[in-house]
Design a protein around this motif. Sequence first.
Motif, short mmCIF file in Angstrom:
data_model
loop_
_atom_site.label_atom_id
_atom_site.label_comp_id
_atom_site.label_asym_id
_atom_site.label_seq_id
_atom_site.Cartn_x
_atom_site.Cartn_y
_atom_site.Cartn_z
N ASN A 112 -0.71 3.75 5.17
CA ASN A 112 -1.87 2.85 5.15
C ASN A 112 -1.84 1.89 3.97
N ASN A 113 -0.77 1.95 3.18
CA ASN A 113 -0.65 1.09 2.02
C ASN A 113 -0.24 -0.30 2.47
N ASN A 149 2.65 5.63 1.43
CA ASN A 149 1.47 5.87 2.26
C ASN A 149 1.48 4.87 3.42
N GLN A 156 2.25 6.93 -3.63
CA GLN A 156 1.34 5.97 -2.99
C GLN A 156 2.11 4.89 -2.23
N LYS A 173 4.91 11.83 -1.19
CA LYS A 173 3.54 11.85 -1.68
C LYS A 173 3.20 10.64 -2.53
#
Length: 299
Positions: free
Chosen positions: A105-106, A103, A100, A98
């Motif tokens: 899309n990071n 992620n 960031q 979870k």
Amino acid sequence: MTIEAVAEARSDPMARQVKRAGYAGRSVVERKRGYKKKVKRSSSPPQPSSASMALQNLFQSCKDVFKGPGTIPLPPDVDRLCHILDNMQPEDVGLSSKLQYFNPNNNNALVVQGTVNHPRVSYTTIYQSTNFSLYIFFLPAGGVIPLHNHPGMTVFSKLLLGEVHIKSYDLVDCQQASSSKREQAVRLARLVADKVYEAPCDTSVLYPTTGGNIHQFKAVTPCAILDVLGPPYSREDGRDCSYYRDFPYQDFSSKRSLKKEEEGREYGWLEEVEMPEESQMDGIEYLGPQVVENGTCFC
């Protein structure tokens, strides 16, 4: 070049890199909240919490298995470590999908003067000794740990989070004809792996001369890899890290004909190179569950 030496090549502030790794920032807050609490002193060694029990088992088993330079773990010991690593979760080292950082899309690429650099790889040290070390490598999407070797080492790699493409080789001992300096600089190698792995997956193991001792990681998505190195890199003891560039077998196929037993396998050529720019890593502080030096194995 050792991992520590690679990290020293960078002078970025530690705080910035802790923030980039993601999980460490959460741990800092948790520690600050309890900083002023009084703790009752005890003469007995501290025991790991349930969250770190798997890590403590790994640590204690590594102490039992790795006997020092020049030794290779026996098959039952390899199975023992693989069993522990196969069952480890990101939470065992303070990570979470979870966060960031993980992620998909990071976008971690850095744009400098209009050009996109290789996304920086970070690492953190859980434990290190002369017999073995525990590291976590953080690779942003597109991040690369270039093709490199592990002289005299046995290495266990556990993909904790994300997807990573792994390409690995083993050098082949052979007599090979050469007609130019360029051909003399390359060595025949057997391709061991060339595929994408997605967490959770089985632990991979490489040995001093087999199992894909020379390998490369390229992150498809942001990922975290837990590595157990036994013994760790040491320039003083002749275990320095070397880097390579690979070429298709066809590029120098005139140098050597494959033996009958080698037909059907994939081969390539490796050329040793200077340390690539993308091999430089940022060292960050480990703030996950701690190992207890004189603790107990909960196997």
